[in-house]
Write an enzyme that holds these catalytic residues in place. Sequence first.
Site, PDB file in Angstrom:
ATOM      1  N   LYS A 115     102.888  35.238  56.122  1.00 38.90           N
ATOM      2  CA  LYS A 115     102.062  35.441  54.744  1.00 38.90           C
ATOM      3  C   LYS A 115     103.096  34.942  53.600  1.00 38.90           C
ATOM      4  O   LYS A 115     102.849  34.649  51.552  1.00 38.90           O
ATOM      5  CB  LYS A 115     103.127  37.413  53.305  1.00 38.90           C
ATOM      6  CG  LYS A 115     102.435  38.184  55.109  1.00 38.90           C
ATOM      7  CD  LYS A 115     101.581  39.122  53.956  1.00 38.90           C
ATOM      8  CE  LYS A 115     101.137  40.227  55.189  1.00 38.90           C
ATOM      9  NZ  LYS A 115      99.512  41.028  55.066  1.00 38.90           N
ATOM     10  N   LYS A 137      94.301  36.240  65.974  1.00 44.35           N
ATOM     11  CA  LYS A 137      93.926  37.457  67.158  1.00 44.35           C
ATOM     12  C   LYS A 137      93.281  38.646  66.234  1.00 44.35           C
ATOM     13  O   LYS A 137      93.136  37.689  64.638  1.00 44.35           O
ATOM     14  CB  LYS A 137      95.787  38.355  66.445  1.00 44.35           C
ATOM     15  CG  LYS A 137      95.854  39.615  66.704  1.00 44.35           C
ATOM     16  CD  LYS A 137      96.776  40.220  65.981  1.00 44.35           C
ATOM     17  CE  LYS A 137      96.840  40.690  64.932  1.00 44.35           C
ATOM     18  NZ  LYS A 137      97.396  42.260  65.153  1.00 44.35           N
ATOM     19  N   LYS A 144      92.203  43.588  62.365  1.00 40.15           N
ATOM     20  CA  LYS A 144      91.081  45.184  61.663  1.00 40.15           C
ATOM     21  C   LYS A 144      91.314  44.804  59.980  1.00 40.15           C
ATOM     22  O   LYS A 144      90.464  44.912  60.070  1.00 40.15           O
ATOM     23  CB  LYS A 144      91.342  46.484  61.983  1.00 40.15           C
ATOM     24  CG  LYS A 144      92.769  46.754  61.569  1.00 40.15           C
ATOM     25  CD  LYS A 144      92.568  47.753  61.491  1.00 40.15           C
ATOM     26  CE  LYS A 144      94.296  49.074  62.742  1.00 40.15           C
ATOM     27  NZ  LYS A 144      95.615  48.326  62.014  1.00 40.15           N
TER      28      LYS A 144
HETATM   29  P1  ATP Z   1      95.821  44.593  60.754  1.00 40.63           P
HETATM   30  O1  ATP Z   1      95.014  43.813  60.215  1.00 40.63           O
HETATM   31  O2  ATP Z   1      96.037  46.003  59.562  1.00 40.63           O
HETATM   32  O3  ATP Z   1      97.221  43.902  60.808  1.00 40.63           O
HETATM   33  P2  ATP Z   1      96.272  45.237  63.155  1.00 40.63           P
HETATM   34  O4  ATP Z   1      94.554  45.160  63.550  1.00 40.63           O
HETATM   35  O5  ATP Z   1      96.794  43.927  63.872  1.00 40.63           O
HETATM   36  O6  ATP Z   1      96.336  45.858  61.705  1.00 40.63           O
HETATM   37  P3  ATP Z   1      97.798  46.910  63.767  1.00 40.63           P
HETATM   38  O7  ATP Z   1      97.830  48.862  63.269  1.00 40.63           O
HETATM   39  O8  ATP Z   1      98.802  46.200  63.159  1.00 40.63           O
HETATM   40  O9  ATP Z   1      96.391  46.700  63.906  1.00 40.63           O
HETATM   41  O10 ATP Z   1      98.370  47.643  65.371  1.00 40.63           O
HETATM   42  C1  ATP Z   1      98.075  48.609  65.759  1.00 40.63           C
HETATM   43  C2  ATP Z   1      98.825  48.437  67.389  1.00 40.63           C
HETATM   44  O11 ATP Z   1      97.559  47.129  67.961  1.00 40.63           O
HETATM   45  C3  ATP Z   1      99.625  47.507  67.700  1.00 40.63           C
HETATM   46  O12 ATP Z   1     100.302  47.668  68.995  1.00 40.63           O
HETATM   47  C4  ATP Z   1      99.241  46.013  67.725  1.00 40.63           C
HETATM   48  O13 ATP Z   1     100.553  45.314  68.566  1.00 40.63           O
HETATM   49  C5  ATP Z   1      98.079  46.622  68.749  1.00 40.63           C
HETATM   50  N1  ATP Z   1      97.257  45.295  68.761  1.00 40.63           N
HETATM   51  C6  ATP Z   1      96.688  45.120  67.263  1.00 40.63           C
HETATM   52  N2  ATP Z   1      96.189  44.076  66.979  1.00 40.63           N
HETATM   53  C7  ATP Z   1      95.515  43.593  68.242  1.00 40.63           C
HETATM   54  C8  ATP Z   1      95.205  42.825  69.209  1.00 40.63           C
HETATM   55  N3  ATP Z   1      94.263  41.458  68.887  1.00 40.63           N
HETATM   56  N4  ATP Z   1      94.961  42.823  70.656  1.00 40.63           N
HETATM   57  C9  ATP Z   1      95.888  43.208  71.665  1.00 40.63           C
HETATM   58  N5  ATP Z   1      96.349  44.690  70.472  1.00 40.63           N
HETATM   59  C10 ATP Z   1      96.671  44.818  69.547  1.00 40.63           C
END
Ligand code: ATP
Length: 329
Positions: A111, A192, A195
Amino acid sequence: MERMLSGVKPTGRITLGNYIGAIKPFVSYQDEHEMFIFIANLHSMTVYQEPKELRQNTKDLIALYIAAGLDPEKVTLFLQSDVMEHSQLGWYLTCLSGMGELSRMTQYKDKVAKNETIGTGIFVYPTLMAADILIYNPKYVPVGDDQKQHVELARDLAERFNKRYSETFTIPEPVVRKVGSRIMDLQNPEKKMSKSDKSDKGCIYILDDINISKKKIMSAVTDSEGSIRFDPKNKPGISNLLEIYSTLSGKSIAELENQYQGVGYGTFKKELADLVGDELAKIQARYNEIIQGDYIDQILHEGAKKAKLIAAKTLAKVERKMGITIYKR
Ligand code: ATP
Ligand code: LTN
């Protein structure tokens, strides 16, 4: 049974990445572990959440956990905000941490590098996460690849506390699966699937229209080589699709490479799209049943009660050792 703990933030619509990297593995661990799974709603506050959306995302996430197969009889499911001991231990761990180590956390560094406005919450996020973990003394913390560094900080803080005040915390181990711990964006496989991303073209949402999701697989970016083999460096798109295929089908990547030898990308994608579609259809059917009743409230209530019992005990021990407590409560 060894204790295991993890959490997911209710920051948006749950993606296929969250499902493959977190939720599906949780389900596979529940028979062999004593599991604590929570909704990290305190962590979601590091960026603004529209209250109505936050409420809906929280409900959806808990319903999805159950729809994906987590059994509330086996797993303690709860909201982070219902167990206030997390925040209190978080403060003590913040005081135990250094500016230097928190500045080295990649999530924060990214960030800064992007010149984004950064709230203080983002900076101290990892110490609250350490508290979430250490307060239950779990042996294992299953996470996606991006969270490993945070679990390592929790280990460092636990060791520091134990050394300073005497043996208190179990040193937790991150569990990162070899396949599926970093599902990539379908349009930009260098990044990656996330969401909270603004563009949703490369992202599959678990509760989205199934035909739209299938189309996203069909139009996933690949390469011009034409052979289906796992090579994340040179073929990130196909490798990502192979990881998705492998985790959903239970077949190894090698088996899939064999099965699709000489087969075109179109056929491969079509079969993967069907697989994804079938998995989503199953989850969505169960989700629709769960979201309608008042089942969720009851589960969260029970879960918080169980979690609090353990968290309060750990916090009391920590406060006694630190000299915070001066009388028997
Ligand atoms: P944000 O975009 O709000 O940071 P995020 O999609 O990265 O959210 P998190 O809530 O941070 O999701 O993650 C929840 C779980 O899902 C964590 O264990 C994270 O490592 C896993 N995760 C998130 N995105 C992925 C991905 N693309 N592939 C595999 N695991 C993921
Ligand atoms: N930071 C994690 C969510 C999270 C978590 C935790 C995961 C908060 N506390 C404790 C495991 C253990 C994330 O962004 N996915």
